[in-house]
Design an enzyme around this catalytic site. Structure first.
Site, PDB file in Angstrom:
ATOM      1  N   GLU A 127       0.849  -1.194   0.000  1.00 16.99           N
ATOM      2  CA  GLU A 127       0.000   0.000   0.000  1.00 16.99           C
ATOM      3  C   GLU A 127       0.885   1.244   0.000  1.00 16.99           C
ATOM      4  OE1 GLU A 127      -3.657  -1.993   2.598  1.00 16.99           O
ATOM      5  OE2 GLU A 127      -2.734  -0.122   3.272  1.00 16.99           O
ATOM      6  N   SER A 132       7.544  -2.469   3.046  1.00 19.38           N
ATOM      7  CA  SER A 132       8.389  -3.362   3.829  1.00 19.38           C
ATOM      8  C   SER A 132       7.756  -3.713   5.173  1.00 19.38           C
ATOM      9  CB  SER A 132       9.760  -2.723   4.058  1.00 19.38           C
ATOM     10  OG  SER A 132      10.450  -2.578   2.839  1.00 19.38           O
ATOM     11  N   ASP A 240       7.627 -16.587   1.323  1.00 19.74           N
ATOM     12  CA  ASP A 240       8.738 -17.541   1.354  1.00 19.74           C
ATOM     13  C   ASP A 240       8.886 -18.215  -0.009  1.00 19.74           C
ATOM     14  OD1 ASP A 240       9.397 -17.017   3.953  1.00 19.74           O
ATOM     15  OD2 ASP A 240       8.414 -18.793   4.803  1.00 19.74           O
ATOM     16  N   GLU A 363       8.974  -7.927  -3.396  1.00 25.49           N
ATOM     17  CA  GLU A 363       8.840  -9.092  -2.513  1.00 25.49           C
ATOM     18  C   GLU A 363       9.893  -9.091  -1.407  1.00 25.49           C
ATOM     19  OE1 GLU A 363       7.763 -12.894  -4.062  1.00 25.49           O
ATOM     20  OE2 GLU A 363       6.785 -12.016  -5.810  1.00 25.49           O
TER      21      GLU A 363
END
Length: 384
Positions: A127, A132, A240, A363
């Site tokens: 957002e 992070s 992950d 990511e």
């Protein structure tokens, strides 16, 4: 290699390599220029089983292991990084999360078309004020009868304008931190859903990135993924897998840059001989090859650990951190070896250099990966 690939894994790598270098690479430069979404190539990849590699066979997928998926994604990225990021988010995060947390009805409704690339899946976490720090997300979800009503903005969403299914993270009003965050399966036809303008990016240009705007977006209660409050757990589990995906993409781009540099160094002549004969460039190539190989081993190690059912969050972060930084180093060196030609669009290294830049950001930035690795390292050694 710390382990031998199986015959099936070698065949998957070989067949994907042939498809990528013949089909994906052929249009990569043009799509980079026009930003045309690779819909036709994604359909071909769906027919080949590449988009459903991690989907169980009962839902139309290939039910393959993470190592096979990583090998294939690496080869896709070698040919076209923009196509690879679409495949990565779709398979690693969306299909993976739906398979782990979805109900049988949700899997039947969504996993089957996802496996065949009839629709493409995307993940909506980031957002304007939560990147992070996902616990800071502000998009809300309020239960009203048989629906959840979503309000908020998601930013930098891969496939925001083109995907057919989104896993959207939103929180219960008044909740704080990780608690109260839930995950929802959202389709673009739901009332109150709107895609924003497509960003004009430095690289990965054939993969659209845009805001998602939720204005009293009504999502059926049956589209809650997992249970209320499971959103953060679902997101971290998906990331992950996603980080192994980004690491695999980075590896593919690094491999392409190394191959391009070797080819150019052998053909370009200066002072009466190929520039590959000069020690300075030979050492550059040697260091690039070592960098690529180190990344390869980290990526395959993380993938193999995941296949064995071992905890691999730190190893996935190590692979993502090293491979993404490697891709930036190796593409920069490939441009340097090409000299002035390296900054022209006549040679592929110019695109590879731009494509690689985002790998250390999305990511989870490189800095976030270091936090994950350090936390894992210190967790068992903490006193008290």
């Amino acid at each position: 290699m710390p382990f031998e690939l199986t015959e099936e894994q070698r065949l998957i790598k070989k067949s994907t390599r042939e498809f990528s270098r013949k089909t994906l690479a052929a249009t990569a430069d043009e799509r980079d220029r026009t930003k045309e979404y690779p819909a036709d190539n994604l359909k071909k990849m769906g027919a080949l089983g590449l988009m459903g590699m991690l989907v169980p066979a009962e839902y139309g997928g290939e039910d393959l292991d993470t190592v096979s998926y990583s090998l294939a994604l690496t080869e896709v990225a070698y040919g076209c990084a923009a196509t690879a990021v679409i495949m990565s988010v779709h398979a690693s995060i969306v299909c993976g999360s739906l398979n782990r947390f979805g109900t049988p009805a949700q899997k039947e409704k969504y996993l089957r078309p996802l496996a065949g690339a009839e629709i493409i899946g995307s993940f909506a976490l980031t957002e304007p004020e939560a990147g992070s720090d996902p616990a800071a997300l502000q998009t809300t979800a309020v239960k009203e009868g048989d629906c959840y009503v979503l309000n908020g903005i998601k930013r930098f969403i891969t496939g925001g304008a083109t995907s057919g299914l989104f896993i959207v993270l939103a929180r219960a009003p008044g909740s704080e931190g990780h608690k109260g965050i839930s995950a929802f399966l959202v389709t673009p036809d739901m009332p109150g859903f709107q895609a924003g303008k497509i960003e004009d990016k430095i690289g990965i240009r054939a993969s659209d990135t845009c805001d998602l705007i939720f204005s009293n977006c009504r999502v059926p209660a049956e589209n809650l993924l997992g249970n209320e409050g499971d959103g953060f757990k679902i997101a971290m589990s998906g990331l992950d897998s996603g980080r192994i995906g980004i690491a695999s993409q980075s590896l593919g781009v690094g491999m392409a840059a190394l191959d391009a540099a070797v080819k150019y160094a052998k053909s370009r002549r200066q002072f009466g001989k190929p520039i590959a004969a000069f020690q300075g460039l030979r050492w550059m190539l040697a260091e690039m090859a070592m960098d690529v190989e180190c990344a390869r081993l980290l990526v395959l190690n993380a993938a193999a650990m995941k296949d064995r059912g071992e905890k691999c969050a730190a190893q996935a972060s190590m692979a993502k951190l090293y491979a993404s930084e490697m891709a930036n180093r190796v593409t920069a060196q490939a441009v340097q070896i090409h000299g002035g030609y390296g900054v022209t669009k006549e040679y592929v290294v110019e695109r590879l250099y731009r494509d690689a830049r985002v790998f250390t950001i999305y990511e989870g930035t490189s800095q976030i990966q270091k936090i994950v690795i350090a936390n894992d390292l210190l967790r068992d050694k903490a006193v008290g």
